[in-house]
Write a protein that holds these residues in place. Sequence first.
Motif, PDB file in Angstrom:
ATOM      1  N   LYS B  32       0.814  -1.201   0.000  1.00 10.56           N
ATOM      2  CA  LYS B  32       0.000   0.000   0.000  1.00 10.56           C
ATOM      3  C   LYS B  32       0.852   1.257   0.000  1.00 10.56           C
ATOM      4  O   LYS B  32       2.025   1.216   0.278  1.00 10.56           O
ATOM      5  CB  LYS B  32      -0.866   0.008   1.249  1.00 10.56           C
ATOM      6  CG  LYS B  32      -1.853  -1.104   1.238  1.00 10.56           C
ATOM      7  CD  LYS B  32      -2.614  -1.084   2.523  1.00 10.56           C
ATOM      8  CE  LYS B  32      -2.436  -2.401   3.227  1.00 10.56           C
ATOM      9  NZ  LYS B  32      -3.241  -2.503   4.419  1.00 10.56           N
ATOM     10  N   ALA B  33       0.220   2.329  -0.271  1.00 11.36           N
ATOM     11  CA  ALA B  33       0.886   3.624  -0.150  1.00 11.36           C
ATOM     12  C   ALA B  33       0.975   3.898   1.330  1.00 11.36           C
ATOM     13  O   ALA B  33       0.197   4.614   1.905  1.00 11.36           O
ATOM     14  CB  ALA B  33       0.069   4.691  -0.837  1.00 11.36           C
ATOM     15  N   ALA B  35       3.481   4.952   3.324  1.00 13.20           N
ATOM     16  CA  ALA B  35       4.470   5.774   4.008  1.00 13.20           C
ATOM     17  C   ALA B  35       3.838   6.641   5.075  1.00 13.20           C
ATOM     18  O   ALA B  35       4.413   6.871   6.111  1.00 13.20           O
ATOM     19  CB  ALA B  35       5.199   6.633   3.003  1.00 13.20           C
ATOM     20  N   GLN B  36       2.679   7.129   4.829  1.00  7.88           N
ATOM     21  CA  GLN B  36       2.151   8.106   5.762  1.00  7.88           C
ATOM     22  C   GLN B  36       0.688   7.904   6.102  1.00  7.88           C
ATOM     23  O   GLN B  36       0.123   8.667   6.833  1.00  7.88           O
ATOM     24  CB  GLN B  36       2.351   9.499   5.193  1.00  7.88           C
ATOM     25  CG  GLN B  36       1.401   9.875   4.097  1.00  7.88           C
ATOM     26  CD  GLN B  36       1.545   9.052   2.860  1.00  7.88           C
ATOM     27  OE1 GLN B  36       2.137   7.994   2.876  1.00  7.88           O
ATOM     28  NE2 GLN B  36       0.965   9.489   1.780  1.00  7.88           N
ATOM     29  N   CYS B  37       0.052   6.890   5.558  1.00  5.84           N
ATOM     30  CA  CYS B  37      -1.338   6.715   5.909  1.00  5.84           C
ATOM     31  C   CYS B  37      -1.376   6.023   7.248  1.00  5.84           C
ATOM     32  O   CYS B  37      -0.378   5.836   7.896  1.00  5.84           O
ATOM     33  CB  CYS B  37      -2.064   5.903   4.860  1.00  5.84           C
ATOM     34  SG  CYS B  37      -1.308   4.318   4.590  1.00  5.84           S
ATOM     35  N   CYS B  38      -2.534   5.627   7.669  1.00  7.11           N
ATOM     36  CA  CYS B  38      -2.664   4.908   8.917  1.00  7.11           C
ATOM     37  C   CYS B  38      -1.528   3.893   9.006  1.00  7.11           C
ATOM     38  O   CYS B  38      -1.464   2.968   8.222  1.00  7.11           O
ATOM     39  CB  CYS B  38      -3.984   4.161   8.939  1.00  7.11           C
ATOM     40  SG  CYS B  38      -5.204   4.966   9.928  1.00  7.11           S
ATOM     41  N   LYS B  40      -1.251   1.600  10.585  1.00  6.37           N
ATOM     42  CA  LYS B  40      -1.773   0.272  10.895  1.00  6.37           C
ATOM     43  C   LYS B  40      -1.396  -0.722   9.821  1.00  6.37           C
ATOM     44  O   LYS B  40      -1.406  -1.911  10.050  1.00  6.37           O
ATOM     45  CB  LYS B  40      -3.283   0.333  11.031  1.00  6.37           C
ATOM     46  CG  LYS B  40      -3.648   1.010  12.323  1.00  6.37           C
ATOM     47  CD  LYS B  40      -5.058   1.439  12.330  1.00  6.37           C
ATOM     48  CE  LYS B  40      -5.293   2.311  13.543  1.00  6.37           C
ATOM     49  NZ  LYS B  40      -6.347   3.238  13.344  1.00  6.37           N
ATOM     50  N   SER B  42       1.366  -1.311   8.936  1.00  5.80           N
ATOM     51  CA  SER B  42       2.561  -2.011   9.378  1.00  5.80           C
ATOM     52  C   SER B  42       2.280  -2.738  10.679  1.00  5.80           C
ATOM     53  O   SER B  42       3.172  -3.113  11.396  1.00  5.80           O
ATOM     54  CB  SER B  42       3.714  -1.033   9.567  1.00  5.80           C
ATOM     55  OG  SER B  42       3.501  -0.290  10.740  1.00  5.80           O
ATOM     56  N   GLY B  43       1.054  -2.905  10.998  1.00  5.62           N
ATOM     57  CA  GLY B  43       0.727  -3.594  12.234  1.00  5.62           C
ATOM     58  C   GLY B  43      -0.151  -2.728  13.092  1.00  5.62           C
ATOM     59  O   GLY B  43      -0.574  -1.660  12.666  1.00  5.62           O
ATOM     60  N   SER B  45      -1.439  -0.144  15.513  1.00 11.25           N
ATOM     61  CA  SER B  45      -0.920   1.084  16.090  1.00 11.25           C
ATOM     62  C   SER B  45      -1.975   2.155  15.986  1.00 11.25           C
ATOM     63  O   SER B  45      -2.997   1.984  15.369  1.00 11.25           O
ATOM     64  CB  SER B  45       0.318   1.544  15.345  1.00 11.25           C
ATOM     65  OG  SER B  45      -0.076   2.069  14.112  1.00 11.25           O
ATOM     66  N   MET B  46      -1.688   3.249  16.582  1.00 11.99           N
ATOM     67  CA  MET B  46      -2.525   4.424  16.398  1.00 11.99           C
ATOM     68  C   MET B  46      -1.819   5.321  15.399  1.00 11.99           C
ATOM     69  O   MET B  46      -1.920   6.532  15.450  1.00 11.99           O
ATOM     70  CB  MET B  46      -2.674   5.153  17.725  1.00 11.99           C
ATOM     71  CG  MET B  46      -3.322   4.318  18.787  1.00 11.99           C
ATOM     72  SD  MET B  46      -5.101   4.438  18.669  1.00 11.99           S
ATOM     73  CE  MET B  46      -5.298   6.142  19.152  1.00 11.99           C
ATOM     74  N   CYS B  48      -2.086   6.298  12.485  1.00 10.91           N
ATOM     75  CA  CYS B  48      -2.643   7.261  11.545  1.00 10.91           C
ATOM     76  C   CYS B  48      -2.499   8.655  12.099  1.00 10.91           C
ATOM     77  O   CYS B  48      -2.673   9.624  11.392  1.00 10.91           O
ATOM     78  CB  CYS B  48      -4.074   6.978  11.197  1.00 10.91           C
ATOM     79  SG  CYS B  48      -4.928   5.915  12.287  1.00 10.91           S
ATOM     80  N   HIS B  49      -2.187   8.745  13.355  1.00 12.49           N
ATOM     81  CA  HIS B  49      -2.026  10.081  13.923  1.00 12.49           C
ATOM     82  C   HIS B  49      -0.655  10.666  13.641  1.00 12.49           C
ATOM     83  O   HIS B  49      -0.418  11.812  13.908  1.00 12.49           O
ATOM     84  CB  HIS B  49      -2.318  10.043  15.404  1.00 12.49           C
ATOM     85  CG  HIS B  49      -3.718   9.650  15.609  1.00 12.49           C
ATOM     86  ND1 HIS B  49      -4.753  10.477  15.274  1.00 12.49           N
ATOM     87  CD2 HIS B  49      -4.269   8.491  15.999  1.00 12.49           C
ATOM     88  CE1 HIS B  49      -5.896   9.845  15.496  1.00 12.49           C
ATOM     89  NE2 HIS B  49      -5.624   8.638  15.915  1.00 12.49           N
ATOM     90  N   ASP B  50       0.238   9.857  13.176  1.00  9.08           N
ATOM     91  CA  ASP B  50       1.525  10.402  12.785  1.00  9.08           C
ATOM     92  C   ASP B  50       2.006   9.728  11.548  1.00  9.08           C
ATOM     93  O   ASP B  50       3.008   9.493  11.212  1.00  9.08           O
ATOM     94  CB  ASP B  50       2.517  10.355  13.932  1.00  9.08           C
ATOM     95  CG  ASP B  50       2.177  11.449  14.923  1.00  9.08           C
ATOM     96  OD1 ASP B  50       2.441  12.598  14.622  1.00  9.08           O
ATOM     97  OD2 ASP B  50       1.551  11.135  15.946  1.00  9.08           O
TER      98      ASP B  50
END
Lengths: 442, 50
Positions: B32-33, B35-38, B40, B42-43, B45-46, B48-50
């Motif tokens: 997926k794209a 790099a900066q989306c949610c 999640k 990559s596993g 996490s929260m 999407c906030h960063d």
Amino acid sequence: METPLLQPSRHNIVGPVRGSASWFVVNPLSGCADVLTADEAAEIQAGRPDPGGSFAARGYLVDPAEEEGRYRRAYLDFVDRRDRDEVQIFFAPWYACNLGCSYCYQGAYPSSGGLPGPQVLDAFFEYVDREMAGRRTYLTLFGGEPLLPGASAMGVIEGLVDRAAARRMPIAVVTNGHELARYLPLLQRADVREIQVTLDGPREVHDRRRPLKGGGSTFDAIVAGVDATLGAGIPVNLRAVVDRDNLEDLPALATFAIQRGWTRNPNFKTQLGRNYELHECHAGSQVLYSRLEMYEALFDLARRHPEVLEFHRPAYSISKFLFDNGRMPLPLFDSCSGCKTEWAFDHTGRIYSCTATVGKVGEEVGTFWPTVTRKDDEIAQWQDRDVLAIEACRTCSSRLACGGGCASVARNRTGSLLAPDCRPIRELLELGTAAYLPVEGP
Amino acid sequence: MKPITRNRTTTIEPGKTPPVVQERTVQAAPEKAQAQCCAKVSGPSMGCHD
Ligand code: SF4
Ligand code: SF4
């Protein structure tokens, strides 16, 4: 046929590389990124073609009608990919926690309500079996803290793990890590995809920020849990929650992780979570960074302490992806997975969009127990939210790198889901290109 | 201009879709794209906030 007049692409993101005479241009729609001289940057922005035609070949100068067609096709591709994507399902068996972190955003959530019985767990899995039929799914245990001490809590987790294992549904866990070593044999009954554990710094710093409820160190137990998990060959995603109080302690945490051998383990990865106000502020807001401030501080920190980069390479928006892969990520029409590739469920039988809303009173989008209900209008709003639906995003040149940000943050700020949560994409690229651009040889 | 992306630079006629671009849209990339989306993707996490 008349040659159409070329114009600067509406997706060019152009800026100076921090601390350098060079500039960059990235274009998330054409998928190209280049380093430029200041003159070339000015020419692209003015829409003047270069003699070799490479501005046009790289999609920085375009025929607007042609670009519009490409934009539409890329959007359809995006929606198509998302529809085939895996769905992450969170389950919060309670909102209770054994730690008393200084900044917990769930501090005001109700922590009682009793443990979910087998009928709740069955109803949850039946709902997922039915509603997500044909989709790949994985279950993430969330909370509160899912791995609480005590036999009754462990019994509930056992019920979840065994039901997931019976369906060959992989699991992941978001945990503070304090009881992780004890839970590991039980979790391994299923296919454990990843365990996320939080360490906020070296022992003294971590223990100050993330003590046991009522006080007491947690650092050593968490480290033992990480060691045991890596020892079992299970991926660990180590998260540090960062604000102005502990950023300068990251080098010490990095050194600890390096000396422990974690950073050499291919199953070890890290993420930095920015401490911020999601629903309300529990930390003093003067210690919080904005997103850009945090990356500025990390940029500066990594210059002074390069070992930090061995522990964690900051994303700087799409910069890390770009330099690690030598290509752009696919255009991101929507960065929010809520009600699309993510859902969250809790022990009360409520269904939420995602981890940001789970447990927040009044934000449920339905129930799976005792009866199944759905707020279809609300779900449709979540599902329709993307950079085409949010008015401010429609003309934003960063939209295919930003994706409109977080719906929950946008709604908390404006009252509406269909509002932007802007990311400082160009500024982050200014830092990221400086951080990752290979240094010129002689 | 020095490429960061390894796509070949090809001269095209104005008004035509650049070949590099066509290549990208037809290929559905496996990842997926992300790099900066949610984060999640990559596993858990929260992220999407960063
Ligand atoms: S609302 Fe925010 S936290 Fe929830 S899925 Fe969307 S971006 Fe992520
Ligand atoms: S949220 Fe803001 S930065 Fe992001 S695409 Fe929309 S307008 Fe642009």
